[in-house]
Enzyme design. Structure first.
Site, PDB file in Angstrom:
ATOM      1  N   ASP A  80       0.851  -1.198   0.000  1.00  0.00           N
ATOM      2  CA  ASP A  80       0.000   0.000   0.000  1.00  0.00           C
ATOM      3  C   ASP A  80       0.879   1.238   0.000  1.00  0.00           C
ATOM      4  OD1 ASP A  80      -2.217   1.614   0.018  1.00  0.00           O
ATOM      5  OD2 ASP A  80      -2.787   1.210   2.096  1.00  0.00           O
ATOM      6  N   LYS A  81       0.218   2.353  -0.249  1.00  0.00           N
ATOM      7  CA  LYS A  81       0.897   3.652  -0.214  1.00  0.00           C
ATOM      8  C   LYS A  81       0.037   4.574   0.631  1.00  0.00           C
ATOM      9  CE  LYS A  81       0.508   7.892  -2.139  1.00  0.00           C
ATOM     10  NZ  LYS A  81      -0.721   8.694  -2.284  1.00  0.00           N
ATOM     11  N   HIS A  82       0.689   5.454   1.386  1.00  0.00           N
ATOM     12  CA  HIS A  82      -0.082   6.423   2.167  1.00  0.00           C
ATOM     13  C   HIS A  82       0.561   7.790   2.026  1.00  0.00           C
ATOM     14  CE1 HIS A  82      -2.776   7.777   5.333  1.00  0.00           C
ATOM     15  NE2 HIS A  82      -1.762   8.447   5.827  1.00  0.00           N
ATOM     16  N   SER A  83      -0.281   8.799   1.909  1.00  0.00           N
ATOM     17  CA  SER A  83       0.245  10.169   1.797  1.00  0.00           C
ATOM     18  C   SER A  83      -0.270  10.983   2.970  1.00  0.00           C
ATOM     19  CB  SER A  83      -0.251  10.776   0.491  1.00  0.00           C
ATOM     20  OG  SER A  83      -0.113  12.177   0.528  1.00  0.00           O
ATOM     21  N   THR A 120      -8.941  10.682  -1.262  1.00  0.00           N
ATOM     22  CA  THR A 120      -9.118   9.720  -2.355  1.00  0.00           C
ATOM     23  C   THR A 120     -10.575   9.254  -2.464  1.00  0.00           C
ATOM     24  OG1 THR A 120      -6.853   9.035  -2.061  1.00  0.00           O
ATOM     25  CG2 THR A 120      -8.260   7.488  -3.210  1.00  0.00           C
ATOM     26  N   ARG A 168      -7.921  14.782  19.336  1.00  0.00           N
ATOM     27  CA  ARG A 168      -6.689  15.522  18.995  1.00  0.00           C
ATOM     28  C   ARG A 168      -7.020  16.735  18.144  1.00  0.00           C
ATOM     29  NH1 ARG A 168      -3.486  11.439  15.890  1.00  0.00           N
ATOM     30  NH2 ARG A 168      -2.024  13.134  15.595  1.00  0.00           N
ATOM     31  N   SER A 183      -1.327   6.764  14.781  1.00  0.00           N
ATOM     32  CA  SER A 183      -2.591   6.930  14.074  1.00  0.00           C
ATOM     33  C   SER A 183      -2.490   6.355  12.653  1.00  0.00           C
ATOM     34  CB  SER A 183      -2.938   8.423  14.034  1.00  0.00           C
ATOM     35  OG  SER A 183      -3.974   8.680  13.140  1.00  0.00           O
ATOM     36  N   LYS A 187      -3.670   2.057  11.354  1.00  0.00           N
ATOM     37  CA  LYS A 187      -4.626   1.810  10.269  1.00  0.00           C
ATOM     38  C   LYS A 187      -3.975   1.007   9.141  1.00  0.00           C
ATOM     39  CE  LYS A 187      -5.531   6.212  10.395  1.00  0.00           C
ATOM     40  NZ  LYS A 187      -5.970   7.599  10.355  1.00  0.00           N
ATOM     41  N   LYS A 188      -2.703   1.271   8.876  1.00  0.00           N
ATOM     42  CA  LYS A 188      -2.022   0.541   7.792  1.00  0.00           C
ATOM     43  C   LYS A 188      -1.758  -0.910   8.195  1.00  0.00           C
ATOM     44  CE  LYS A 188      -2.705   3.132   5.127  1.00  0.00           C
ATOM     45  NZ  LYS A 188      -3.317   2.940   3.818  1.00  0.00           N
TER      46      LYS A 188
HETATM   47  N1  URA Z   1      -3.328  11.395   9.269  1.00  0.00           N
HETATM   48  C1  URA Z   1      -3.747  10.440  10.145  1.00  0.00           C
HETATM   49  O1  URA Z   1      -4.361   9.461   9.747  1.00  0.00           O
HETATM   50  N2  URA Z   1      -3.479  10.607  11.462  1.00  0.00           N
HETATM   51  C2  URA Z   1      -2.796  11.667  11.945  1.00  0.00           C
HETATM   52  O2  URA Z   1      -2.583  11.744  13.127  1.00  0.00           O
HETATM   53  C3  URA Z   1      -2.379  12.645  11.031  1.00  0.00           C
HETATM   54  C4  URA Z   1      -2.644  12.483   9.701  1.00  0.00           C
END
Ligand code: URA
Length: 435
Positions: A80-83, A120, A168, A183, A187-188
């Site tokens: 996967d990729k995350h930005s 996305t 937060r 965070s 999730k990843k």
């Molecule tokens: N994106 C996230 O999913 N969590 C964060 O804390 C900041 C950016």
């Protein structure tokens, strides 16, 4: 568990153990810790930070509050990729079909846009019928079948993050490296990945304003991913100017379709090529980055990535005929206006923050989580920094709901561009790679 002791320990900078952190995270999803104690804990972490062991314990405890995807035996690596997000960032939509064509499985769990940052899922929902909600079993089945799926986070995936992030957001505790790391990674990790590529953006329109801050976040995510058996790499990329030449949900999807057919724009395509090549090397599918790049370019030269995107649209309920019809339209928005500059010279600045605000104010972004968005509006044909231009060049087109909205956007565009008489040096998009 006495959470006061735990908050005080963190306030004084003492290290918490796994059991304490896990108890707090469990209390967070069971609602047995009140908001004021959780917020106090988050603020203590914000000021005192966390050691690596604590960060890992927090990330894993958050991951374990929900379901973790389980995969059938299969040779295809799961990636996967995350930005961290920016303006015009449509990389995921180009990259994921390319990765599926390269023989990866891509279970991409994505988010929505907030403020100037696009999401996305919002982009995909500009395709008629596209469904971003899949049950975990459906997600796994689709990825096994066609190699990719892009969906939103379901209720039972890392639910602790939902509550913590919400708090937060309203307590000034978002910009904390251990909290962001936990965070994002919690999730990843739910996806059961073999490898991850991160795009950590820095600059005017990014969450991290400086390259140093971006590097610190990247280091934290990459190191912790490696400890969790996910081979991760992070690209630090500039977000002073938008990525590609369009910003706005449908307009970006249109740019994705063009990019998948090999029509650029160059910055978008080069980032996709570098990230896909990186994943080939990270997972041992290519011996070096030169050979990996070559494989990606070969795939991009075929119709396969486009067909893969359409296969995903169809699998997730989207109407491929309507999608193609929309692609043939000049615009879906009722009003289209050009922003024309009467001078000539070289573009020295394209302000992603201002352009992001313009798109948001046209109705393409959200001011808060509950606002609806208009997928049709935005900007395209956005000029790029460093480009030469002649008298009366188009610097951008505005796609708006009304004449008034378009006029307001055109007025705002005057502040978003700067130019000079002489050629301008543009720094490379990828400033650094953290591995
Ligand atoms: N994106 C996230 O999913 N969590 C964060 O804390 C900041 C950016």
């Amino acid at each position: 568990m006495n959470f006061v002791d735990l908050i005080e320990a963190k306030r004084e900078g003492r290290k918490l153990d796994d059991a304490q952190i896990r108890a707090l995270v469990e209390a967070c999803v069971e609602n047995t810790i009140p908001d004021y104690q959780l917020a106090a804990f988050l603020m203590a972490v914000f000021f005192q930070g966390m050691e690596r062991d604590e960060s890992r314990a927090l990330t894993l405890a958050m991951r374990d509050t929900g379901r973790v995807l389980e995969w059938p035996d299969d040779e295809r690596p799961i990636v996967d990729k995350h930005s961290t997000g920016g303006v015009g960032d449509k990389v995921s939509l180009v990259l994921s079909p390319v990765l599926a064509c390269l023989g990866f499985r891509v279970p991409m769990i994505s988010g929505r846009g907030l403020g100037i940052t696009g999401g996305t899922l919002d982009k995909l929902e500009s395709i008629p019928g596209f469904n971003t909600v899949l049950e975990p079993d459906q997600l796994v089945a689709q990825v096994q079948d066609i190699g990719l799926a892009i969906v939103g986070q379901s209720e039972d995936m890392a639910p602790a993050d939902r509550r913590m992030y919400g708090l937060r957001d309203v307590t000034g505790t978002v910009p904390s490296i251990p909290l962001i790391t936990a965070s994002i990674l919690s999730k990843k990790l739910v996806e059961g990945l073999d490898a991850l590529v991160m795009d950590v953006k820095f600059g005017k329109a990014a969450f991290m304003k400086t390259q140093d801050d971006a590097r610190e976040l990247a280091r934290s995510i990459v190191d912790l991913s490696l400890e969790c058996d996910v081979n991760a790499r992070a690209f630090l990329t500039s977000m002073d100017a938008p990525l590609g030449a369009s910003a706005g949900n449908w307009l970006e999807v249109r740019e994705v379709a063009r990019c998948l057919k090999g029509y650029g724009p160059d910055d978008l395509q080069s980032l996709v090529v570098e990230m896909a090549a990186s994943l080939l090397v990270q997972t041992g599918q290519a011996p070096d980055s030169g050979k990996a790049r070559q494989r990606v370019l070969e795939v991009l030269a075929t119709d396969k990535p486009c067909q893969k995107l359409e296969a995903m649209i169809s699998a997730q309920g989207g109407d491929v005929d309507e999608f193609r019809k929309q692609l043939a339209e000049n615009s879906l928005a009722p009003v289209v206006r050009e922003y024309i500059v009467p001078d000539e010279g070289f573009i020295s600045r394209v302000d992603a923050l201002k352009l992001g605000e313009i798109v948001r104010d046209l109705g393409g972004g959200r001011l808060n989580k509950n606002t609806g968005i208009d997928h049709r509006v935005g900007l395209d044909q956005i000029a790029k920094p460093g480009e030469p231009f002649g008298v009366n060049s188009v610097f951008a087109r505005v796609h708006a709901r009304t004449d008034e909205d378009a006029e307001r956007a055109l007025a705002g565009l005057a502040d978003a561009f700067a130019f000079e008489a002489n050629p301008v040096d543009v720094p490379p998009l990828i400033a650094e790679i953290v591995e």
